[in-house]
Each structure stands twice: as structure tokens, then as C-alpha cells.
Enzyme design. Structure first.
Site, short mmCIF file in Angstrom:
data_model
loop_
_atom_site.label_atom_id
_atom_site.label_comp_id
_atom_site.label_asym_id
_atom_site.label_seq_id
_atom_site.Cartn_x
_atom_site.Cartn_y
_atom_site.Cartn_z
N HIS A 191 6.86 5.93 -14.81
CA HIS A 191 6.17 4.77 -14.38
C HIS A 191 5.51 5.26 -13.40
O HIS A 191 5.53 5.44 -11.97
CB HIS A 191 6.70 3.39 -14.15
N CYS A 198 6.43 -4.20 -15.41
CA CYS A 198 6.14 -2.41 -15.48
C CYS A 198 7.39 -1.81 -15.67
O CYS A 198 6.50 -0.26 -16.77
CB CYS A 198 6.17 -1.84 -13.68
N ASN A 252 -1.85 2.01 -11.25
CA ASN A 252 -0.92 1.23 -11.12
C ASN A 252 -1.77 -0.15 -13.26
O ASN A 252 -1.45 -0.71 -12.21
CB ASN A 252 -0.31 0.81 -10.48
N1 ACO Z 1 -6.13 -0.25 3.41
C1 ACO Z 1 -5.67 -0.65 5.08
N2 ACO Z 1 -4.55 -0.70 5.08
C2 ACO Z 1 -4.00 -1.25 4.88
C3 ACO Z 1 -3.86 -1.40 3.35
C4 ACO Z 1 -5.59 -0.95 2.81
N3 ACO Z 1 -5.20 -1.54 1.53
N4 ACO Z 1 -3.02 -2.03 2.88
C5 ACO Z 1 -1.87 -2.36 3.99
N5 ACO Z 1 -2.57 -1.47 5.08
C6 ACO Z 1 -2.40 -2.11 6.14
C7 ACO Z 1 -1.28 -3.02 5.96
O1 ACO Z 1 -1.99 -4.60 7.10
C8 ACO Z 1 -0.59 -2.39 7.61
O2 ACO Z 1 -0.84 -2.84 9.05
P1 ACO Z 1 0.49 -3.27 10.20
O3 ACO Z 1 0.44 -1.97 10.72
O4 ACO Z 1 -1.48 -3.52 10.85
O5 ACO Z 1 0.61 -4.39 10.32
C9 ACO Z 1 -0.26 -1.36 7.57
O6 ACO Z 1 -1.70 -0.88 6.57
C10 ACO Z 1 1.28 -0.60 6.12
O7 ACO Z 1 0.69 0.44 6.70
P2 ACO Z 1 2.42 1.89 5.77
O8 ACO Z 1 4.01 0.61 6.79
O9 ACO Z 1 2.29 2.77 6.49
O10 ACO Z 1 2.51 0.95 4.61
P3 ACO Z 1 3.17 1.96 3.76
O11 ACO Z 1 3.70 3.51 3.34
O12 ACO Z 1 4.15 0.85 3.12
O13 ACO Z 1 2.54 1.54 2.10
C11 ACO Z 1 2.48 0.73 -0.15
C12 ACO Z 1 2.53 0.01 1.64
C13 ACO Z 1 1.15 1.37 -0.50
C14 ACO Z 1 2.02 -0.86 -0.19
C15 ACO Z 1 3.90 1.05 -0.14
O14 ACO Z 1 4.81 0.10 0.34
C16 ACO Z 1 4.32 1.13 -1.98
O15 ACO Z 1 3.48 1.91 -2.60
N6 ACO Z 1 5.10 0.04 -2.37
C17 ACO Z 1 5.43 0.04 -4.03
C18 ACO Z 1 4.75 -1.08 -3.93
C19 ACO Z 1 4.31 -0.66 -5.58
O16 ACO Z 1 3.81 0.47 -6.43
N7 ACO Z 1 4.07 -2.32 -6.44
C20 ACO Z 1 3.54 -1.88 -7.52
C21 ACO Z 1 3.96 -2.82 -8.89
S1 ACO Z 1 5.59 -2.64 -8.83
C22 ACO Z 1 6.25 -0.74 -9.26
O17 ACO Z 1 4.89 -0.93 -10.45
C23 ACO Z 1 7.43 -0.83 -9.06
#
Ligand code: ACO
Length: 328
Positions: free
Chosen positions: A255, A112, A285
């Protein structure tokens, strides 16, 4: 010599996949995705549409608008997290498809952070080759081919698309539009976001395919924290090195991974919300391409005025980090 941005453009595939579309085949919904990421939809490439095709579409637009022939390019730098093959570089296909017969070309793998890494490399190449006039920086991603469409944790976050930036040495005593970037990596986080299978470490086997190792894997919560911390730290260093404070910034163009990452970073940098550009809602993204697509959108909306100071910042797999100031 002065290095300037001669033109910028983007390309996204026609097909749009909304959060509601995703909820038809995944246990997810628009509310979950939008509140946690700010994403409403992403563009998806057709099966036959490749990284080099999307990169070429953006590049052709940029060159044609600028009235610059592909044969005038001295180099093409392509950044992609989803290159067509392990080797050779997808940049070679862009060189061939454009007919850029005088350009050398290579890929930059900085995930990224690819656009910031490429702009800095292009800046250095122009500085080191005073007779070279044009370099084309391309970022192109077909993330839809490398995410696991059965894994709701990751596939909802990404999209496909490309951007191209034409850099020119104007051979005049004008100040450079690109300030020296601050770049870095922290390889300790190599495993936090990666595509494990298919390289020399884990060549593809049926067992590996069964384990779905051919797709992107990510520790989302860790990456979230590292992205905010990294973009903040690197932006501050880029500003300090230029002797500037955040108040001097007209636009923060980070980004576009997730609107919560963008907003948390801007808050830490004390950049007012109205000076932060966000378009992740429409594209998801697109990894290396997000900053280029953002700049192209800003120009299309007439948000960019000559003389404005832009701060670009990115964090990506690696962990790669970069920030660069640009005088528009
Ligand atoms: N729909 C519904 N539920 C989901 C989904 C989905 N698409 N994905 C995960 N869940 C569930 C999980 O199974 C988990 O359930 P559980 O609690 O029963 O185990 C729960 O949702 C997790 O929810 P949160 O803790 O609220 O999730 P969080 O706030 O951590 O958000 C996310 C997750 C959006 C992935 C966040 O961590 C994030 O944005 N991370 C950055 C990742 C990123 O942007 N990567 C891109 C590449 S790197 C970069 O560009 C910098």
C-alpha cells in the site's frame, strides 16, 4: 478451475496538485512533505467527477482491452474509503453505469486494505460459484472530498484515483494466480483514523460542521508505526502459509501511503530495495486504490513478467490489515 488476473487498469483525474501548489494556501512546503512522505503531487477529481465515474473509467478500459462485455460479469466488488453515500453501495452505481446487468455488486469498506480484502473476497466467491466466469474488483477514491483542506497534518497525504482488476475463472486445471490472503482487523484502533461525523453515531448538525467532524481525522505517528508493524506481520504470515521465504518474492507491492512506511516494511522483511515498487510520489495516498494503480503502472512499464511472484500488503483504518501473494 484456475483463477487468473485477466486484466488490470487504472484511472486518475486530469488535475494535478503539486506540493508547491499546496504551499500557496497552506503553511507547508515541498521539502517538508517530500522528506516525510515521498509525495510530490496528487491528482484531484473535478467536483462533478464521482467515485463511480472514476471506477467506471478504470473498469471500462480493463473490460475493453480484455474483450469482455460488462454483461459477462458475475459480480462487481468496489472498495472505497470515500463512497458516494453511506448507502446504497457505490458498487451499484458502477454496475448501472457499466451496464453489467448480470452482476451483483457490493462495497467493501476496509479503507486502505480495500484492494487486498476485495481480491480475497472475489477469490472466495469464484471458488464458491464454479459456473461464474468473471468478477470485477474496483477500488475508487475521492479523498479530496473528505480531507480537511485547512488541516496540513492530513490533506497533503491523500489523492484521488481508481483501479480495476478483472478476475477470471479459466475453467482449466491451472493453479490459481491468487493465493489465499491473510486478513485481519484490530478494532481497538478504530479511533486512530476515522471520519467521525455524518454516520448514525454523529449525524450531521451545524455544530458538528463547525467542529469539522465531517472530515478525516488521524493520529499520524501511531498509524505510521501500526502500518509498518502490520504489513510486516501479515506479509510474514502470508509467506509462511504458502511455505515461501521473502527471497522467493520478485516484487513487493505494498500500500502506497508514504515511502518511509514502504521502505521500513521492506527492510524488516529483508526484501531488496530494487524489488519494492513505489509510486506514491506521483499520486499521494489513494487509499484502497493504491495497490491497483501500482500494478497498472508496473504493467505499463513492462515490469511484470509471467510467473513472477508478487507480495501485496496493506494496512488501513479499522485497523484493517491484509497480505496476499499473487503469481503473475
Ligand atoms: N507541512 C509542514 N509542517 C507540518 C505539516 C505540513 N504538511 N504537517 C504537520 N506539520 C508539522 C506539525 O504541526 C508538527 O509541528 P510541531 O512539531 O511544531 O507540533 C510537525 O510538523 C510534526 O513533524 P514530524 O514529527 O516530523 O512529523 P512525522 O515525522 O510524524 O510525519 C506524517 C508526519 C507524515 C503524517 C507521519 O506521521 C505519517 O506519515 N504517518 C502515517 C500517516 C498515513 O500515512 N496515513 C494515511 C492513511 S493510513 C495508511 O494508509 C496506512
Amino acid at each position: 478451475m484456475g483463477i487468473r488476473i485477466r486484466n488490470i487498469g487504472s484511472y486518475v483525474p486530469e488535475k494535478i496538485l503539486t506540493n508547491d501548489d499546496l504551499s500557496k494556501f497552506l503553511d507547508t512546503n515541498d521539502e517538508w512533505i517530500y522528506t516525510r512522505t515521498g509525495i510530490r503531487q496528487r491528482h484531484i477529481a473535478a467536483p462533478e467527477e464521482q467515485v463511480s465515474d472514476m471506477g467506471c473509467s478504470a473498469a471500462k478500459k480493463v473490460l475493453e482491452e480484455a474483450g469482455v462485455s460488462p454483461s459477462e460479469l458475475g459480480a462487481i466488488l468496489l472498495s472505497s474509503t470515500s463512497p458516494e453515500c453511506l448507502f446504497p453501495a457505490s458498487a451499484c452505481l458502477v454496475q448501472e453505469k457499466l451496464g453489467a446487468k448480470n452482476a451483483f455488486s457490493f462495497d467493501i469498506q476496509a479503507a486502505c486494505s480495500g484492494m487486498v480484502f476485495s481480491l480475497e473476497n472475489a477469490r472466495c466467491i469464484l471458488k464458491g460459484n464454479p459456473s461464474m466466469r468473471y468478477i470485477l474488483v474496483v477500488a475508487s477514491e475521492k479523498m479530496s472530498a473528505i480531507v480537511d483542506w485547512e488541516n496540513r497534518d492530513t490533506c497533503v497525504l491523500f489523492g484521488d484515483g481508481a483501479a480495476a482488476v478483472l478476475l477470471e475463472n479459466d475453467f482449466q486445471e491451472t493453479p490459481d494466480a491468487l493465493f489465499p490472503a491473510h486478513l485481519g482487523v484490530d478494532g481497538a484502533y478504530f479511533e486512530s483514523l476515522l471520519l467521525p461525523g455524518g454516520g448514525s453515531r454523529l449525524p450531521l448538525t451545524t455544530a458538528l460542521l463547525d467542529e469539522r467532524q465531517q472530515f478525516l481525522h488521524m493520529d499520524g505517528k501511531l498509524i505510521f508505526k501500526l502500518a509498518v508493524a502490520g504489513m510486516t506481520e501479515y506479509s510474514n504470515i502470508a509467506l509462511e502459509r504458502a511455505g515461501l521465504s521473502p527471497e522467493k518474492i520478485d516484487w513487493f507491492v505494498p500500500h502506497q501511503a508514504n515511502v518511509r512506511i514502504v521502505d521500513a516494511t521492506a527492510e524488516r522483511l529483508a526484501i531488496p530495495s530494487e524489488q519494492v515498487f513505489r509510486n506514491v510520489e506521483n499520486y499521494g495516498n489513494t487509499c484502497a486504490a493504491t495497490i491497483g494503480i501500482a500494478l497498472a503502472d508496473m504493467r505499463a512499464r513492462d515490469l511484470l513478467k509471467p510467473g513472477q511472484l508478487l507480495l501485496l500488503a496493506a494496512v488501513g483504518a479499522g485497523l484493517s490489515k491484509g497480505a496476499m501473494l499473487v503469481r503473475w
